[in-house]
Design an enzyme around this catalytic site. Structure first.
Site, PDB file in Angstrom:
ATOM      1  N   LYS A  44     -21.160  16.201 -11.896  1.00  0.00           N
ATOM      2  CA  LYS A  44     -21.225  14.754 -11.805  1.00  0.00           C
ATOM      3  C   LYS A  44     -22.505  14.298 -11.108  1.00  0.00           C
ATOM      4  O   LYS A  44     -22.896  13.142 -11.218  1.00  0.00           O
ATOM      5  CB  LYS A  44     -20.036  14.210 -10.970  1.00  0.00           C
ATOM      6  CG  LYS A  44     -18.688  14.468 -11.534  1.00  0.00           C
ATOM      7  CD  LYS A  44     -17.672  13.871 -10.540  1.00  0.00           C
ATOM      8  CE  LYS A  44     -16.322  14.485 -10.694  1.00  0.00           C
ATOM      9  NZ  LYS A  44     -15.441  14.061  -9.580  1.00  0.00           N
ATOM     10  N   GLY A  45     -23.127  15.198 -10.376  1.00  0.00           N
ATOM     11  CA  GLY A  45     -24.221  14.820  -9.477  1.00  0.00           C
ATOM     12  C   GLY A  45     -25.385  14.118 -10.139  1.00  0.00           C
ATOM     13  O   GLY A  45     -26.120  13.370  -9.507  1.00  0.00           O
ATOM     14  N   GLU A 100     -30.694  17.745 -14.179  1.00  0.00           N
ATOM     15  CA  GLU A 100     -29.840  18.221 -13.084  1.00  0.00           C
ATOM     16  C   GLU A 100     -30.225  17.499 -11.797  1.00  0.00           C
ATOM     17  O   GLU A 100     -31.381  17.094 -11.611  1.00  0.00           O
ATOM     18  CB  GLU A 100     -30.037  19.744 -12.964  1.00  0.00           C
ATOM     19  CG  GLU A 100     -29.357  20.438 -11.814  1.00  0.00           C
ATOM     20  CD  GLU A 100     -27.835  20.456 -11.894  1.00  0.00           C
ATOM     21  OE1 GLU A 100     -27.224  19.377 -11.864  1.00  0.00           O
ATOM     22  OE2 GLU A 100     -27.261  21.565 -11.947  1.00  0.00           O
ATOM     23  N   ASP A 101     -29.262  17.331 -10.912  1.00  0.00           N
ATOM     24  CA  ASP A 101     -29.562  16.693  -9.627  1.00  0.00           C
ATOM     25  C   ASP A 101     -30.295  17.641  -8.681  1.00  0.00           C
ATOM     26  O   ASP A 101     -31.298  17.270  -8.080  1.00  0.00           O
ATOM     27  CB  ASP A 101     -28.277  16.145  -8.965  1.00  0.00           C
ATOM     28  CG  ASP A 101     -27.137  17.158  -8.965  1.00  0.00           C
ATOM     29  OD1 ASP A 101     -27.254  18.216  -9.618  1.00  0.00           O
ATOM     30  OD2 ASP A 101     -26.112  16.896  -8.310  1.00  0.00           O
ATOM     31  N   ASP A 104     -30.020  24.916  -6.521  1.00  0.00           N
ATOM     32  CA  ASP A 104     -29.778  25.547  -5.226  1.00  0.00           C
ATOM     33  C   ASP A 104     -29.936  27.068  -5.405  1.00  0.00           C
ATOM     34  O   ASP A 104     -31.045  27.591  -5.340  1.00  0.00           O
ATOM     35  CB  ASP A 104     -28.363  25.132  -4.797  1.00  0.00           C
ATOM     36  CG  ASP A 104     -27.984  25.583  -3.412  1.00  0.00           C
ATOM     37  OD1 ASP A 104     -28.825  25.522  -2.517  1.00  0.00           O
ATOM     38  OD2 ASP A 104     -26.817  25.988  -3.219  1.00  0.00           O
ATOM     39  N   LYS A 132     -34.047  23.462  -3.912  1.00  0.00           N
ATOM     40  CA  LYS A 132     -34.124  24.157  -2.614  1.00  0.00           C
ATOM     41  C   LYS A 132     -34.594  25.579  -2.899  1.00  0.00           C
ATOM     42  O   LYS A 132     -33.770  26.486  -3.083  1.00  0.00           O
ATOM     43  CB  LYS A 132     -32.742  24.228  -1.961  1.00  0.00           C
ATOM     44  CG  LYS A 132     -32.140  22.917  -1.523  1.00  0.00           C
ATOM     45  CD  LYS A 132     -30.791  23.207  -0.851  1.00  0.00           C
ATOM     46  CE  LYS A 132     -29.959  21.983  -0.672  1.00  0.00           C
ATOM     47  NZ  LYS A 132     -28.576  22.292  -0.271  1.00  0.00           N
ATOM     48  N   PHE A 153     -27.913  20.528   3.654  1.00  0.00           N
ATOM     49  CA  PHE A 153     -26.974  19.930   2.699  1.00  0.00           C
ATOM     50  C   PHE A 153     -27.193  18.425   2.678  1.00  0.00           C
ATOM     51  O   PHE A 153     -27.173  17.766   3.709  1.00  0.00           O
ATOM     52  CB  PHE A 153     -25.520  20.273   3.038  1.00  0.00           C
ATOM     53  CG  PHE A 153     -24.628  20.106   1.847  1.00  0.00           C
ATOM     54  CD1 PHE A 153     -24.570  21.086   0.864  1.00  0.00           C
ATOM     55  CD2 PHE A 153     -23.881  18.942   1.671  1.00  0.00           C
ATOM     56  CE1 PHE A 153     -23.778  20.924  -0.265  1.00  0.00           C
ATOM     57  CE2 PHE A 153     -23.082  18.778   0.537  1.00  0.00           C
ATOM     58  CZ  PHE A 153     -23.029  19.769  -0.430  1.00  0.00           C
ATOM     59  N   ARG A 166     -21.611   9.670  -2.960  1.00  0.00           N
ATOM     60  CA  ARG A 166     -22.423   9.649  -4.184  1.00  0.00           C
ATOM     61  C   ARG A 166     -23.120   8.307  -4.386  1.00  0.00           C
ATOM     62  O   ARG A 166     -24.138   8.212  -5.061  1.00  0.00           O
ATOM     63  CB  ARG A 166     -21.543   9.920  -5.419  1.00  0.00           C
ATOM     64  CG  ARG A 166     -20.952  11.314  -5.494  1.00  0.00           C
ATOM     65  CD  ARG A 166     -20.317  11.515  -6.866  1.00  0.00           C
ATOM     66  NE  ARG A 166     -19.457  12.681  -6.938  1.00  0.00           N
ATOM     67  CZ  ARG A 166     -19.865  13.919  -7.198  1.00  0.00           C
ATOM     68  NH1 ARG A 166     -21.136  14.160  -7.397  1.00  0.00           N
ATOM     69  NH2 ARG A 166     -19.011  14.918  -7.263  1.00  0.00           N
TER      70      ARG A 166
HETATM   71  P1  IMP Z   1     -26.658  26.288  -8.069  1.00  0.00           P
HETATM   72  O1  IMP Z   1     -28.118  26.078  -8.327  1.00  0.00           O
HETATM   73  O2  IMP Z   1     -25.964  27.039  -9.144  1.00  0.00           O
HETATM   74  O3  IMP Z   1     -26.416  26.899  -6.717  1.00  0.00           O
HETATM   75  O4  IMP Z   1     -25.875  24.940  -8.072  1.00  0.00           O
HETATM   76  C1  IMP Z   1     -26.411  23.720  -7.836  1.00  0.00           C
HETATM   77  C2  IMP Z   1     -25.259  22.749  -7.666  1.00  0.00           C
HETATM   78  O5  IMP Z   1     -24.733  22.871  -6.344  1.00  0.00           O
HETATM   79  C3  IMP Z   1     -25.723  21.335  -7.815  1.00  0.00           C
HETATM   80  O6  IMP Z   1     -25.586  20.858  -9.134  1.00  0.00           O
HETATM   81  C4  IMP Z   1     -24.828  20.592  -6.850  1.00  0.00           C
HETATM   82  O7  IMP Z   1     -23.640  20.215  -7.497  1.00  0.00           O
HETATM   83  C5  IMP Z   1     -24.492  21.601  -5.787  1.00  0.00           C
HETATM   84  N1  IMP Z   1     -25.345  21.439  -4.575  1.00  0.00           N
HETATM   85  C6  IMP Z   1     -26.263  22.305  -4.110  1.00  0.00           C
HETATM   86  N2  IMP Z   1     -26.841  21.863  -2.989  1.00  0.00           N
HETATM   87  C7  IMP Z   1     -26.282  20.661  -2.731  1.00  0.00           C
HETATM   88  C8  IMP Z   1     -26.487  19.680  -1.678  1.00  0.00           C
HETATM   89  O8  IMP Z   1     -27.284  19.828  -0.746  1.00  0.00           O
HETATM   90  N3  IMP Z   1     -25.714  18.556  -1.766  1.00  0.00           N
HETATM   91  C9  IMP Z   1     -24.806  18.342  -2.766  1.00  0.00           C
HETATM   92  N4  IMP Z   1     -24.598  19.230  -3.765  1.00  0.00           N
HETATM   93  C10 IMP Z   1     -25.323  20.380  -3.740  1.00  0.00           C
HETATM   94 MG    MG Z   2     -24.550  19.313 -10.028  1.00  0.00          MG
END
Ligand code: IMP
Ligand code: MG
Length: 176
Positions: A44-45, A100-101, A104, A132, A153, A166
């Site tokens: 949803k982000g 994508e938002d 990570d 990040k 975070f 959000r």
């Molecule tokens: P990854 O890259 O597979 O670890 O996943 C990324 C997802 O983790 C993003 O789409 C967010 O939903 C969530 N996420 C990672 N860091 C944050 C943060 O600092 N705040 C809120 N959601 C986060």
């Molecule tokens: Mg997301």
């Protein structure tokens, strides 16, 4: 728990985000030259970012959404992803831009790109507002990255902590 968390320092203001989204859109417009583009937002982000981004894109733009969950919980995403909501269109032969938002660990997007590649799009690129880099578990870089941020975070502009925050127009660090 979200109710115990408080919004802390503002990391990115509304104005800084607005300027960056315009820069990203300018780059995307230059690359696709007003052609066809299927933007796939990752729920949803992404919902605030996608709505701001697509309104600055030129050409024949279509918008679709997917929702992905990763096995694992809380603020740490790990392991294999699961598609909770899939596309309802065929992407074969199309120019796809995943929006994508935040990236990570890199797990979500590295696996999602592989899954979508198998559906034979004409091209596939990734645009993320935030990244990040210090948190990567798998090597993954987006084609378009808005801001590289430290390992904190953050919430706001679509990003949540326990589904809250959000709606904030800026991006802020969460504190306990
Ligand atoms: P990854 O890259 O597979 O670890 O996943 C990324 C997802 O983790 C993003 O789409 C967010 O939903 C969530 N996420 C990672 N860091 C944050 C943060 O600092 N705040 C809120 N959601 C986060
Ligand atoms: Mg997301």
């Amino acid at each position: 728990m979200a109710e115990q968390r408080k919004v802390g320092e503002i990391l990115l203001t509304e104005e800084e985000i607005r300027v960056k989204v315009t820069e990203l859109a300018d780059k995307i417009n230059a690359d696709y030259k007003g052609g066809n583009l299927l933007v796939i937002g990752i729920l949803k982000g992404c919902f605030v970012f996608v709505s701001d981004l697509v309104r600055k894109l030129q050409g024949d733009i279509q918008v679709q959404f997917m929702q992905i969950s990763s096995y694992g919980d809380g603020t740490v995403s790990s392991g294999k992803i699961k598609i909770k909501k899939d596309l309802d269109v065929d992407i074969a032969g199309k120019n796809v831009l995943i929006a994508e938002d935040i990236i990570d660990s890199g797990n979500t997007l590295s696996q999602l790109v592989s899954i979508l590649q198998e559906r034979n799009p004409k091209s596939i690129k990734v645009c993320t507002l935030l990244s990040k880099p210090s948190r990567r578990q798998v090597a993954f870089e987006a084609d378009y990255t808005g801001f590289e941020i430290p390992d904190e975070f953050i919430v706001g502009y679509g990003l949540d902590c326990g589904e809250s925050f959000r709606q904030l127009p800026y991006i802020a660090v969460i504190e306990d």
